[in-house]
Design an enzyme around this catalytic site. Structure first.
Site, PDB file in Angstrom:
ATOM      1  N   GLU A  23       0.816  -1.216   0.000  1.00  0.00           N
ATOM      2  CA  GLU A  23       0.000   0.000   0.000  1.00  0.00           C
ATOM      3  C   GLU A  23       0.849   1.264   0.000  1.00  0.00           C
ATOM      4  O   GLU A  23       0.436   2.294  -0.516  1.00  0.00           O
ATOM      5  CB  GLU A  23      -0.929  -0.002   1.223  1.00  0.00           C
ATOM      6  CG  GLU A  23      -1.961   1.110   1.208  1.00  0.00           C
ATOM      7  CD  GLU A  23      -3.045   0.919   2.252  1.00  0.00           C
ATOM      8  OE1 GLU A  23      -3.455   1.913   2.863  1.00  0.00           O
ATOM      9  OE2 GLU A  23      -3.476  -0.241   2.452  1.00  0.00           O
ATOM     10  N   ASP A  67      -2.486  -3.023   3.231  1.00  0.00           N
ATOM     11  CA  ASP A  67      -2.712  -3.126   4.671  1.00  0.00           C
ATOM     12  C   ASP A  67      -3.821  -4.120   4.988  1.00  0.00           C
ATOM     13  O   ASP A  67      -4.784  -4.281   4.226  1.00  0.00           O
ATOM     14  CB  ASP A  67      -3.059  -1.751   5.249  1.00  0.00           C
ATOM     15  CG  ASP A  67      -1.894  -0.782   5.130  1.00  0.00           C
ATOM     16  OD1 ASP A  67      -0.753  -1.240   4.930  1.00  0.00           O
ATOM     17  OD2 ASP A  67      -2.133   0.433   5.226  1.00  0.00           O
ATOM     18  N   TYR A 118       3.428   4.649  10.888  1.00  0.00           N
ATOM     19  CA  TYR A 118       2.278   5.076  10.100  1.00  0.00           C
ATOM     20  C   TYR A 118       1.203   5.693  11.001  1.00  0.00           C
ATOM     21  O   TYR A 118       0.751   5.065  11.959  1.00  0.00           O
ATOM     22  CB  TYR A 118       1.699   3.874   9.357  1.00  0.00           C
ATOM     23  CG  TYR A 118       0.593   4.205   8.400  1.00  0.00           C
ATOM     24  CD1 TYR A 118       0.840   4.947   7.251  1.00  0.00           C
ATOM     25  CD2 TYR A 118      -0.711   3.764   8.640  1.00  0.00           C
ATOM     26  CE1 TYR A 118      -0.178   5.247   6.357  1.00  0.00           C
ATOM     27  CE2 TYR A 118      -1.737   4.062   7.750  1.00  0.00           C
ATOM     28  CZ  TYR A 118      -1.460   4.802   6.616  1.00  0.00           C
ATOM     29  OH  TYR A 118      -2.468   5.109   5.740  1.00  0.00           O
TER      30      TYR A 118
END
Length: 867
Positions: A9, A109, A334
């Protein structure tokens, strides 16, 4: 030789995969947009690369939205590239189509959104040939090298993921259908009287707005009540302490404003004051140990809430800073996560991260954290506890923590956010804080009655994790004076406080994010509450955009840190309630969807059944709006303070208009009325009152033309010469003031106004006038100059200070809020005065050269465009 294409991703995940697989599959060669060896090609998206859209024949352009084109229920959805990521999409598609790529591995993800990103890329790249290249699924909750290798050893089949893929695609299409049909139906309804009044609705934005409107309604309806508090200062042998009167027999009831320490009559409060003054009392107290664990690690929503509370950052600002710390500086993991735990195999990574913080020279105020990180390591605080390391509490991503990268050259606001995350990361491993909490009750006997006063003390005995935040033992509240058992004290001073109850506080971004996250608490149905428990309204990645969208569409405005619903927000809620489509305003809708999507993931509900229900809902919304045939929508409407300009009667609002209701406010009135949404912009009540009183207001922003484009103008209320007693609204775009002055043969006197500087054409003073900044010789009967420039240019407000700078130096600062009329995109530019053209023009920043010049060249002039 055939190869498998791995699609992650994000680029950072692709790099992690390559590093983890190199010992197993051999070295990967790095290319511009992928890594490759003999067995694998590894590439990545950058989030969503394509988006769904209706086929062209169903795409009705804005400005032509009407019930004739509704509902929009396309038989299928097409895909379109997202403009800003077209180049990345092209690169990925090229790899998918390679003949030597015979299998695809979805490494996006682990969740619904990651599944959707991959499935849309696959569909866009292969079209009718979807399925011609077998798909496997990499499912990761941890990004350690071993976890990645283990994941590749246990790839899931395409059949295993079919339910999740259907749920992901269905949720995306359902949002599109409800948003498009709801928005176009409400816009068509509100535009029936002419013009174009854009009225957006959505599954997440509308319930969010409803939460805010309901709070604002409570604030407006709140009636303040007087109450009193009694406080006494008691003299003891060791000193003086304060106690507040309370009723020990108090029990809560439906009146939420009642409290044990509130008295509702002044006489009762004065009687207690007189009774206990100078009287002796007895003391009993209870001391109990108490502990407080550290807060959990940050997910995005809690980080946004705390940054808003502490620094005033908007949710959008916090997300952009966190994204920069993740992408640019690579010092945070993230950020778009809803998890507050770490994977169970991250104990070692946590220790390495603390070692980095302890060993490295951290910048500025972060230096102090090195000591706390070192202590956490030396004391063995990092343990595999479920509170911190728990796979069951992780969905697509784990909590936000520092990476092993040392921060370099952070800006002040970046350092503030990084400091929050690092402190929370260190503190979560520290022991609980320990307190001694003392509750003291002083009883005073007077006139056969016993009056009770309460005092609280809290002493920090062992700071534990609070030491990371600078708290030491015996901090605040440690100054409660001691009393001996059975000691008698005296009420030396007794004071009354006259107070008033307050309405609920307005939402700010911090409290609104909490409300969105905890929307399940507002739902009564237990099954729907459970479905919303983990999700809330929106996702951590979308909540900031939802709030900003509500502000952009003029449903909310910022007042300091508060968010305030506008007249347009109240009008939308009135409309949806009146049309009986209130399910659009309730979080239960999201709960129902989540419940059904979860069933789809488990194979208990088909995609066709779900989408049929969504289509039925879209039809019902359109039919409710289209077939509503009454003149107004029932609602809670206001009475204006300004009188009718025609007869002096009472002006009241209804759904569409402000209308005269006669001298007593009960009749039909004289017939005077004005629309509430001229030019597609809702009047706020205070604006309507000003307009009716002064017959003029503005310049105001946010009007829309019939084609839907925004504009700025003043408004005037003038007599309609064609019909006696009738009034009409007119827009004044800035030239009317000069024309009126010329027609009236009277000069315009600007001598009483301060000058902003000298006119670049004739040297005369420049002043504010109407919706422009004008040379004083450009208005009136004997105008000899024509210099002027607008107060608002392409939706960018030009402040007087910038005009002063323009007149003094020929150029403003770089202004960032212009909106192109052609592309509708924001751009930034300087305003400069072009002497050759004799007017103010745009000057754009020169673009940096893509390649260094081979030889010296003359200066390139900045591009200029008329403003």
């Amino acid at each position: 030789m055939s190869k498998s294409l791995v699609i992650a991703e994000k680029p950072s995940v692709a790099q992690d995969i390559v590093r983890a697989l190199t010992p197993v599959y051999g070295k990967f060669e790095k290319h511009d947009d992928h890594f490759e060896n003999d067995q694998m090609v590894v590439t990545s998206a950058v989030g969503h690369l394509v988006e769904i859209k209706a086929p062209e024949e169903f795409d009705v352009k804005r400005g032509k939205w009407s019930f004739a084109h509704l509902p929009v229920l396309p038989p299928h959805f097409e895909l379109a590239p997202i403009d800003k990521t077209k180049s990345r999409l092209s690169a990925v598609v090229k790899l998918v189509k390679r003949k030597d790529v015979t299998a695809l591995i979805n490494a996006c993800d682990a969740g619904r959104e990651g599944e959707l990103i991959f499935r849309l890329i696959e569909q866009y790249a292969l079209g009718a040939k979807v399925g011609s290249k077998p798909v496997s699924r990499l499912w990761l909750q941890s990004m350690t090298p071993q976890a990645i290798r283990d994941g590749f050893d246990r790839l899931r089949s395409d059949a295993d993921m079919r339910g999740l893929a259907d749920a992901a695609r269905s949720r995306s299409e359902a949002d599109w259908l409800v948003g498009i049909n709801g928005t176009r139906a409400m816009t068509a309804f509100n535009s029936r009287d002419g013009g174009f009044f854009l009225t957006t609705v959505g599954r997440v934005q509308t319930p969010t707005l409803s939460i805010m409107v309901e709070r604002e309604e409570k604030i407006r309806k709140h009636v303040a009540r007087d109450y009193w508090e009694v406080r006494a200062e008691f003299g003891a042998e060791a000193g003086v302490y304060e106690g507040k009167w309370f009723d020990p027999k108090f029990r809560k009831d439906d009146d939420l404003e009642r409290r044990a320490d509130r008295l509702w009559t002044q006489a009762e409060a004065q009687a207690i004051q007189a009774a206990v003054r100078s009287r002796s009392g007895t003391v009993r107290e209870e001391a109990k140990p108490s502990t407080q664990a550290s807060p959990l690690l940050y997910d995005l929503t809690t980080l946004q809430r705390e940054a808003n509370s502490r620094f005033g950052f908007s949710a959008k600002t916090t997300l952009s800073i966190a994204q920069a710390l993740y992408e640019k500086h690579k010092v945070l993991t993230y950020p778009r996560t809803d998890a507050r735990a770490l994977p169970e195999d991250y104990v070692g990574v946590a220790k390495q991260t603390l070692e980095m913080i302890a060993a490295e020279s951290m910048p500025g105020p972060l230096q102090e954290l090195s000591r706390h990180a070192a202590k956490a390591l030396s004391a063995g605080y990092v343990k595999p506890t479920k509170r911190v390391f728990d796979n069951s509490k992780i969905s697509d991503h784990f909590a936000i923590i520092p990476t092993l990268q040392t921060p370099k050259a952070l800006t002040e606001i970046e350092a503030k956010l990084y400091d929050l995350v690092v402190k929370r990361f260190i503190a979560v491993f520290y022991p609980t804080a320990e307190f001694m909490v003392t509750t003291r009750v002083t009883q005073v006997e007077a006139a056969g009655q016993t009056h009770h006063f309460q005092t609280h003390g809290k002493v920090l005995v062992n700071p534990g994790w609070m030491a990371v935040y600078g708290k030491e033992a015996a901090g605040e509240d440690a100054n409660l004076v001691a009393v001996r058992p059975g000691e008698t004290v005296v009420a030396e001073e007794v004071a009354l406080s006259a107070l008033r109850t307050k309405p609920p506080a307005r939402y700010n971004e911090s409290t609104l994010l909490s409300a969105m996250e905890g929307a399940g608490k507002l739902v009564e149905d237990e099954e729907l509450k459970a479905a919303l428990q983990e999700k809330g309204l929106g996702t951590p990645a979308t909540r900031a955009a939802i709030i900003e969208g509500l502000i952009t569409e003029k449903y909310l405005l910022r007042d300091g840190r508060d968010l305030v619903p506008t007249a347009k927000a109240f009008q939308l809620m009135t409309l949806l309630r009146g049309l009986a489509v209130e399910d659009l305003t309730k979080p239960e809708l999201t709960g129902q969807w989540e419940q059904q999507l979860a069933q789809m993931e488990r194979g208990q509900l088909s995609r066709e059944q779900f989408m049929q229900g969504i289509a039925d809902m879209a039809r019902r919304i359109v039919v409710k709006a289209k077939e509503y045939d009454r003149d107004t929508i029932p609602g809670d409407y206001a009475t204006l303070a300004a009188p009718c300009p025609n007869c002096g009667g009472v002006i009241k609002e209804n759904y569409r208009r402000f209308a005269c209701t006669g001298a007593d406010g009960q009749g039909a009135g004289c017939g005077f009325s004005i629309g509430k949404i001229p030019g597609g912009r809702s009047f706020e009540l205070h604006e309507a009152e000003t307009f009716l009183r002064d017959h003029r207001i503005g310049p105001l922003e946010g009007f829309r033309s019939k084609a839907g484009w925004p504009f700025t103008a003043e408004m005037k209320l003038v007599n309609d010469d064609t019909v006696p007693g009738r009034w009409k609204l007119e827009f004044d775009f800035g030239d009317d003031a000069r024309k009126e002055a010329e027609e009236a043969a009277e000069p315009v006197d600007l001598s009483g106004q301060p000058s902003l500087g000298a006119c670049p054409k004739c040297g005369s003073p420049v002043h504010e006038h109407g919706s422009n900044y004008v040379c004083e010789r450009s208005v009136g009967t004997a105008a000899t100059c024509d210099f002027k420039t607008g107060k608002v240019i392409l939706q960018q407000t030009i402040e007087p200070a910038q005009v002063t700078k323009l007149l003094a130096s020929g150029k403003t600062d770089l202004l960032e809020g212009f909106i192109s009329n052609k592309t509708r995109r924001a751009f930034k530019a300087f305003l400069t005065y072009d002497r050759k053209e004799g007017k103010v023009v745009f000057e754009f920043e020169p673009r940096a050269a893509k390649f260094p010049a081979k030889k010296a060249a003359g200066k390139v002039a900045a591009k200029k465009t008329p403003a």
